[in-house]
Design a protein around this motif. Structure first.
Motif, PDB file in Angstrom:
ATOM      1  N   HIS A  46      20.973   6.885  72.830  1.00 17.72           N
ATOM      2  CA  HIS A  46      20.862   8.021  71.911  1.00 17.72           C
ATOM      3  C   HIS A  46      22.092   8.096  71.009  1.00 17.72           C
ATOM      4  CE1 HIS A  46      19.787  11.913  70.320  1.00 17.72           C
ATOM      5  NE2 HIS A  46      20.865  12.492  70.833  1.00 17.72           N
ATOM      6  N   ALA A  47      23.264   7.829  71.569  1.00 22.46           N
ATOM      7  CA  ALA A  47      24.500   7.849  70.784  1.00 22.46           C
ATOM      8  C   ALA A  47      24.423   6.843  69.642  1.00 22.46           C
ATOM      9  CB  ALA A  47      25.695   7.533  71.687  1.00 22.46           C
ATOM     10  N   GLN A  48      23.915   5.657  69.937  1.00 23.13           N
ATOM     11  CA  GLN A  48      23.823   4.629  68.917  1.00 23.13           C
ATOM     12  C   GLN A  48      22.789   4.999  67.851  1.00 23.13           C
ATOM     13  OE1 GLN A  48      23.600   0.640  70.661  1.00 23.13           O
ATOM     14  NE2 GLN A  48      24.594   1.416  72.507  1.00 23.13           N
ATOM     15  N   GLY A  49      21.690   5.619  68.286  1.00 23.73           N
ATOM     16  CA  GLY A  49      20.668   6.044  67.338  1.00 23.73           C
ATOM     17  C   GLY A  49      21.165   7.111  66.386  1.00 23.73           C
ATOM     18  N   VAL A  50      21.923   8.086  66.924  1.00 22.97           N
ATOM     19  CA  VAL A  50      22.479   9.148  66.074  1.00 22.97           C
ATOM     20  C   VAL A  50      23.515   8.572  65.114  1.00 22.97           C
ATOM     21  CG1 VAL A  50      23.857  11.257  66.078  1.00 22.97           C
ATOM     22  CG2 VAL A  50      22.015  10.979  67.748  1.00 22.97           C
ATOM     23  N   ALA A  51      24.390   7.705  65.609  1.00 20.68           N
ATOM     24  CA  ALA A  51      25.428   7.119  64.758  1.00 20.68           C
ATOM     25  C   ALA A  51      24.817   6.306  63.619  1.00 20.68           C
ATOM     26  CB  ALA A  51      26.347   6.235  65.608  1.00 20.68           C
ATOM     27  N   TYR A  52      23.830   5.491  63.927  1.00 19.79           N
ATOM     28  CA  TYR A  52      23.176   4.659  62.909  1.00 19.79           C
ATOM     29  C   TYR A  52      22.491   5.546  61.865  1.00 19.79           C
ATOM     30  CZ  TYR A  52      20.435   0.755  61.020  1.00 19.79           C
ATOM     31  OH  TYR A  52      19.879  -0.204  60.197  1.00 19.79           O
ATOM     32  N   SER A  53      21.782   6.583  62.345  1.00 23.20           N
ATOM     33  CA  SER A  53      21.055   7.481  61.437  1.00 23.20           C
ATOM     34  C   SER A  53      22.017   8.235  60.529  1.00 23.20           C
ATOM     35  CB  SER A  53      20.220   8.475  62.251  1.00 23.20           C
ATOM     36  OG  SER A  53      19.277   7.810  63.060  1.00 23.20           O
ATOM     37  N   ALA A  54      23.146   8.678  61.092  1.00 21.41           N
ATOM     38  CA  ALA A  54      24.136   9.408  60.297  1.00 21.41           C
ATOM     39  C   ALA A  54      24.706   8.537  59.178  1.00 21.41           C
ATOM     40  CB  ALA A  54      25.248   9.910  61.212  1.00 21.41           C
ATOM     41  N   ARG A  55      24.939   7.267  59.490  1.00 20.00           N
ATOM     42  CA  ARG A  55      25.468   6.362  58.462  1.00 20.00           C
ATOM     43  C   ARG A  55      24.444   6.163  57.332  1.00 20.00           C
ATOM     44  NH1 ARG A  55      25.074   0.937  57.705  1.00 20.00           N
ATOM     45  NH2 ARG A  55      24.222   0.572  59.802  1.00 20.00           N
ATOM     46  N   ILE A  56      23.181   6.005  57.711  1.00 22.93           N
ATOM     47  CA  ILE A  56      22.142   5.812  56.706  1.00 22.93           C
ATOM     48  C   ILE A  56      22.011   7.042  55.802  1.00 22.93           C
ATOM     49  CG2 ILE A  56      19.655   5.465  56.347  1.00 22.93           C
ATOM     50  CD1 ILE A  56      21.163   2.949  57.258  1.00 22.93           C
ATOM     51  N   LYS A  57      22.090   8.229  56.414  1.00 24.34           N
ATOM     52  CA  LYS A  57      21.930   9.476  55.655  1.00 24.34           C
ATOM     53  C   LYS A  57      23.254   9.983  55.080  1.00 24.34           C
ATOM     54  CE  LYS A  57      18.529  11.350  55.385  1.00 24.34           C
ATOM     55  NZ  LYS A  57      17.435  11.193  54.397  1.00 24.34           N
ATOM     56  N   LYS A  58      24.358   9.267  55.406  1.00 26.41           N
ATOM     57  CA  LYS A  58      25.689   9.633  54.918  1.00 26.41           C
ATOM     58  C   LYS A  58      26.073  11.056  55.351  1.00 26.41           C
ATOM     59  CE  LYS A  58      25.855   6.479  50.968  1.00 26.41           C
ATOM     60  NZ  LYS A  58      24.732   5.640  51.437  1.00 26.41           N
ATOM     61  N   ILE A  59      25.901  11.296  56.626  1.00 23.58           N
ATOM     62  CA  ILE A  59      26.208  12.584  57.242  1.00 23.58           C
ATOM     63  C   ILE A  59      27.263  12.365  58.316  1.00 23.58           C
ATOM     64  CG2 ILE A  59      25.280  14.470  58.666  1.00 23.58           C
ATOM     65  CD1 ILE A  59      22.555  13.916  57.382  1.00 23.58           C
ATOM     66  N   ARG A  60      28.222  13.249  58.404  1.00 24.85           N
ATOM     67  CA  ARG A  60      29.240  13.122  59.440  1.00 24.85           C
ATOM     68  C   ARG A  60      28.622  13.375  60.813  1.00 24.85           C
ATOM     69  NH1 ARG A  60      34.295  16.964  61.079  1.00 24.85           N
ATOM     70  NH2 ARG A  60      35.421  15.413  62.304  1.00 24.85           N
ATOM     71  N   ALA A  61      28.974  12.512  61.781  1.00 26.00           N
ATOM     72  CA  ALA A  61      28.456  12.657  63.142  1.00 26.00           C
ATOM     73  C   ALA A  61      29.596  12.561  64.143  1.00 26.00           C
ATOM     74  CB  ALA A  61      27.415  11.586  63.445  1.00 26.00           C
ATOM     75  N   ILE A  62      29.605  13.479  65.105  1.00 25.90           N
ATOM     76  CA  ILE A  62      30.546  13.437  66.213  1.00 25.90           C
ATOM     77  C   ILE A  62      29.754  13.034  67.455  1.00 25.90           C
ATOM     78  CG2 ILE A  62      32.266  14.699  67.554  1.00 25.90           C
ATOM     79  CD1 ILE A  62      32.888  14.500  64.566  1.00 25.90           C
ATOM     80  N   ILE A  63      30.162  11.978  68.111  1.00 26.76           N
ATOM     81  CA  ILE A  63      29.485  11.505  69.311  1.00 26.76           C
ATOM     82  C   ILE A  63      30.430  11.694  70.488  1.00 26.76           C
ATOM     83  CG2 ILE A  63      28.206   9.634  70.405  1.00 26.76           C
ATOM     84  CD1 ILE A  63      27.065  10.436  67.693  1.00 26.76           C
ATOM     85  N   VAL A  64      30.075  12.600  71.398  1.00 30.39           N
ATOM     86  CA  VAL A  64      30.900  12.855  72.572  1.00 30.39           C
ATOM     87  C   VAL A  64      30.379  11.991  73.721  1.00 30.39           C
ATOM     88  CG1 VAL A  64      31.868  14.589  74.119  1.00 30.39           C
ATOM     89  CG2 VAL A  64      31.231  15.220  71.785  1.00 30.39           C
TER      90      VAL A  64
END
Length: 515
Positions: free
Chosen positions: A82-100
């Motif tokens: 899930h962490a990798q999915g959120v990080a990848y999606s954030a990069r595509i959408k150019k949105i800041r993401a914090i992954i704890v």
């Protein structure tokens, strides 16, 4: 607010997941199909950019954010896919993401998140467990106004995973039974709510690890109920509490639940590799483990069965464990303890009784001037029925034999420790512990115990998981057990006493083994 089945259908059909996800292949497993007498198909979600299906749900959820939420950024707690999915999606959408992520997360997974997220993803390491990481993510979300992206219990995440069901129906509309791995339930809920509306006669079987069967527990209780603990091998489905919305959908649309052991999961990883040359992660192989077990239990022949390889993010060091255990899961190997006379020619006679079968492992321990104790691994050509015949033969010949094929202590620890007993009688008590894999864990263990009790036995092997499995013996004088129990409880580690385990008593105890 409950999302209707019709709304789920609309969400799935309109999901923008194909901005980032691929329509993964549905491949026929030729070898496994021949071996089991059924047509078996496997959906290859390892083909996604992040090597798992989690990208679908994460991206679909992020796409539903308002402009204000996008500006504030998102946050997630995860040690895995899930962490990798959120990080990848954030990069595509150019949105800041914090992954704890927990501090115990293997470096390979931390680096993968940083790589997929690029400049848009920040990794925060906090605590030694998922619960601690999730609590920190919630605190940061409240503090900074981030939107929390849940791993499974969310309608948009569920709908994103449900796009797999849409593809399955297009790729092979003739499947009669589909097997789906369950952790938090997002994958099963999303696929089931789609397929059951369009092909209600399709049977859907949920597959859980025996060590983390939260759906099974919830169905028995009638509501989500938290498990006391979960196993660490299939970490992708190691969820204590199924989601409320995922449970609602699974309760309505899942036809059956089957659980599988770690050995059966290892066998499934080998099955997938034999047909595809892909190495699935343990959670990713769950559906194939379920197929093999279900076919054997129900005697299925000529059916069209489907499964989902939901992830292939395996820690390389875990392969050692998989290799050791896969043939036990396939019932192509048995391990057992046996007493043989301590005299010249006894070993030769014992091997002759095995009839030329391949011995995979042999550990010998002198017990007395009258007998020896041996740990034997034996290759089986015909499964458990063949071992039953061997066992009967050995008993008729006067050998005392104890089957250890299902004894976790024997397979995980004792097989590597055969060869030593204490020189004198001790008040020895043996415990298995789950250690968090992070610097200082061993010192915390020793500091908590202090110097009051002598350690008499210690065995640990790293299997590439976030937690290590340790076997420890203590010399606990009579009258001090209550004090010891108080101290060991303060550790906060999951543990279980193993003093009466026959594998320990037979090979390592200062008492004679009991059959």
């Amino acid at each position: 607010m409950t999302v209707s089945e019709g709304d789920y259908l609309k969400k799935i059909l309109l999901s923008p997941v194909y901005d980032v996800a691929v329509k993964s292949d549905l491949v026929h497993l030729d070898k496994l199909s021949t071996a089991l007498g059924n047509d078996i198909w496997l959906k290859r979600e390892d083909q996604q950019p992040v090597k798992s299906f989690k990208l679908r749900g994460a991206y679909n959820r992020i796409c539903q954010l308002t402009e204000q939420q996008k500006q504030a950024g998102v946050i997630a707690a995860s040690a895995g896919n899930h962490a990798q999915g959120v990080a990848y999606s954030a990069r595509i959408k150019k949105i800041r993401a914090i992954i704890v992520m927990p501090e115990t997360t293997p470096d390979i997974k931390v680096e993968a998140v940083r790589t997929f997220g690029g400049e848009y993803a920040e990794v925060v390491l906090h605590g030694t467990s998922f619960d601690a990481a999730k609590a920190e993510a919630s605190r940061l979300a409240e503090l900074h106004g981030y939107t929390f992206i849940p791993p499974f219990d969310d309608a948009d995440v569920i709908a994103g995973q449900g796009t797999i069901g849409r593809e399955l129906l297009e790729q092979n509309p003739h499947l009669d039974t589909l097997f789906i791995a369950v952790g938090g339930g997002g994958l099963a809920a999303g696929i089931a709510v789609y397929l059951k509306q369009l092909k209600p006669e399709l049977k859907i079987v949920a597959v859980e690890s025996e060590e983390s069967a939260c759906l099974k527990a919830a169905l028995e209780a009638g509501h989500p109920t938290e498990l006391a603990s979960v196993g660490i091998f299939a970490d992708g489905v190691a969820v204590k509490l199924i989601g409320s919305e995922t449970f609602r959908l699974c309760q309505k649309y899942i036809d059956e639940v089957i659980t599988v052991s770690s050995d059966e999961i290892c066998a499934a990883i080998k099955d997938i590799f034999d047909d595809t040359r892909v190495i699935a992660e343990p959670a990713g192989a769950l559906s194939v483990a379920g197929i093999r077990k279900y076919v054997q239990q129900h005697g299925l022949q000529g059916h069209k069965l489907g499964g989902i390889l939901c992830g292939a993010n395996i820690n390389f060091h875990t392969l050692r464990y998989v290799s050791e255990r896969c043939e036990l899961g396939e019932q192509k190997e048995a391990v057992f303890a046996v007493k043989i006379p301590e005299r010249a020619g006894a070993f030769r006679h014992f091997c002759r009784l095995l009839g030329g079968r391949a011995i995979t492992e042999f550990n010998y321990r002198f017990a007395s001037d009258k007998e020896a104790h041996i740990f034997v691994g034996l290759k089986l050509r015909e499964g458990r029925a063949e071992f039953e015949r061997i066992s009967t033969l050995l008993h008729k010949e006067g050998y005392q034999l104890f089957d250890l094929s299902d004894n976790e202590l024997a397979k995980l620890h004792v097989r590597y420790m055969v060869g030593g007993r204490p020189p004198s009688l001790l008040n020895e008590h043996v415990f298995s512990f789950e250690f968090p894999e992070h610097p200082g864990a061993l010192m915390k263990f020793l500091d908590t115990l202090g110097e009051r009790w002598n350690i008499t036995l210690f065995h640990y092997r790293n299997h590439g998981a976030a937690e290590g499995l340790v076997l420890v013996g203590f010399d606990i004088p009579q009258g001090s057990r209550a004090e010891f129990d108080q101290h060991v409880t303060q550790l906060g580690y999951s543990f279980q006493e193993q003093t009466d385990n026959p594998a320990y008593r037979f090979f390592l105890s200062d008492l004679n083994g009991v059959f």
